[in-house]
Write a protein that holds these residues in place. Structure first.
Motif, PDB file in Angstrom:
ATOM      1  N   UNK A 117      40.265  18.469  30.224  1.00 19.50           N
ATOM      2  CA  UNK A 117      40.214  17.491  31.300  1.00 19.50           C
ATOM      3  C   UNK A 117      41.283  17.740  32.371  1.00 19.50           C
ATOM      4  N   UNK A 118      42.276  18.563  32.074  1.00 22.59           N
ATOM      5  CA  UNK A 118      43.333  18.847  33.033  1.00 22.59           C
ATOM      6  C   UNK A 118      42.833  19.900  34.013  1.00 22.59           C
ATOM      7  N   UNK A 167      49.072  20.660  38.101  1.00 27.25           N
ATOM      8  CA  UNK A 167      47.999  20.244  37.203  1.00 27.25           C
ATOM      9  C   UNK A 167      47.802  18.746  37.361  1.00 27.25           C
ATOM     10  N   UNK A 168      46.545  18.319  37.295  1.00 32.95           N
ATOM     11  CA  UNK A 168      46.295  16.882  37.383  1.00 32.95           C
ATOM     12  C   UNK A 168      45.284  16.436  36.340  1.00 32.95           C
ATOM     13  N   UNK A 169      45.385  15.155  36.034  1.00 34.03           N
ATOM     14  CA  UNK A 169      44.571  14.533  34.991  1.00 34.03           C
ATOM     15  C   UNK A 169      44.095  13.184  35.509  1.00 34.03           C
ATOM     16  N   UNK A 170      42.896  12.816  35.138  1.00 34.74           N
ATOM     17  CA  UNK A 170      42.336  11.532  35.547  1.00 34.74           C
ATOM     18  C   UNK A 170      42.642  10.470  34.496  1.00 34.74           C
ATOM     19  N   UNK A 171      43.229   9.372  34.932  1.00 38.45           N
ATOM     20  CA  UNK A 171      43.560   8.297  33.986  1.00 38.45           C
ATOM     21  C   UNK A 171      42.302   7.599  33.459  1.00 38.45           C
ATOM     22  N   UNK A 230      48.712  17.955  26.965  1.00 42.36           N
ATOM     23  CA  UNK A 230      47.980  19.161  27.343  1.00 42.36           C
ATOM     24  C   UNK A 230      47.070  19.626  26.207  1.00 42.36           C
ATOM     25  N   UNK A 231      47.559  19.601  24.987  1.00 46.42           N
ATOM     26  CA  UNK A 231      46.750  20.034  23.845  1.00 46.42           C
ATOM     27  C   UNK A 231      45.518  19.150  23.662  1.00 46.42           C
ATOM     28  N   UNK A 232      45.703  17.829  23.769  1.00 46.19           N
ATOM     29  CA  UNK A 232      44.582  16.904  23.553  1.00 46.19           C
ATOM     30  C   UNK A 232      43.604  16.905  24.726  1.00 46.19           C
TER      31      UNK A 232
END
Length: 184
Positions: free
Chosen positions: A180-181, A111-115, A174-176
């Motif tokens: 976006x993930x 899983x990835x997220x953008x800063x 993950x919840x917030x």
């Protein structure tokens, strides 16, 4: 918080042309390791002059460097089981996919997220959210457009964002940020 921040520099516009990769490992909300690899891209010896102008990496710098497939297993082991964060993550995830695809390697379940999304959630009053601008805002000095330095600053900014948002665990992130993930 446990995650890895990743950054790539590329030799050309091709997503498989990584010429440098940096990974910063965060465990228990502390940076524990940052590693950088120079990579000989498939386009070697060709580098687009525009890319060189951005990062300053020349063909001579990577002529004796390993190819992506020769370093991926070490990098993947560092990242195993963690959330991947990148600044402008669609680019870095695209480069990772491009490199894996070029060498016929399987994409990890990651899983990835953008800063940038994290920063916008944390400091919604800033005029710009580029890595350099956020680093200046937080008074973080770094060598911009070098993969290890960019990955480490991405990790530092992410940690500051998690603190500002009162997030203390990966589950809370993950919840917030669930919308976006993304999955690699």
């Amino acid at each position: 918080m446990d995650f890895c921040a990743i950054d790539f520099e590329t030799a050309t516009h091709e997503r498989s042309s990584a010429c440098e990769m940096g990974i910063c490992i965060v465990q228990d909300s502390k940076i524990v390791e940052t590693k950088t690899w120079l990579i000989k891209p498939p386009s070697f010896p060709y580098f687009n002059p525009r890319n060189i102008a951005v990062h300053g990496i020349n063909p001579e710098d990577v002529q004796d460097a390993p190819t992506f497939d020769e370093i991926w297993y070490e990098a993947e082991e560092m990242m195993y089981g963690t959330l991947m964060i990148a600044h402008n993550a669609s680019f870095d995830a695209g480069v990772l996919r491009g490199c894996l695809g070029h060498y016929g390697m399987f994409s990890p379940k990651l899983n990835y997220l953008c800063s940038i999304q994290l920063a916008k959630q944390s400091w919604n009053y800033l005029p710009r959210y580029g890595l350099k601008h956020l680093a200046e805002y937080h008074q973080i000095q770094f060598n911009h457009h070098r993969a290890g330095a960019d990955a480490e600053v991405c990790a530092k900014i992410s940690l500051l964002a998690f603190e500002k948002l009162f997030l203390t665990s990966n589950d809370e992130v993950h919840d917030l940020m669930k919308m976006k993930i993304k999955k690699l």
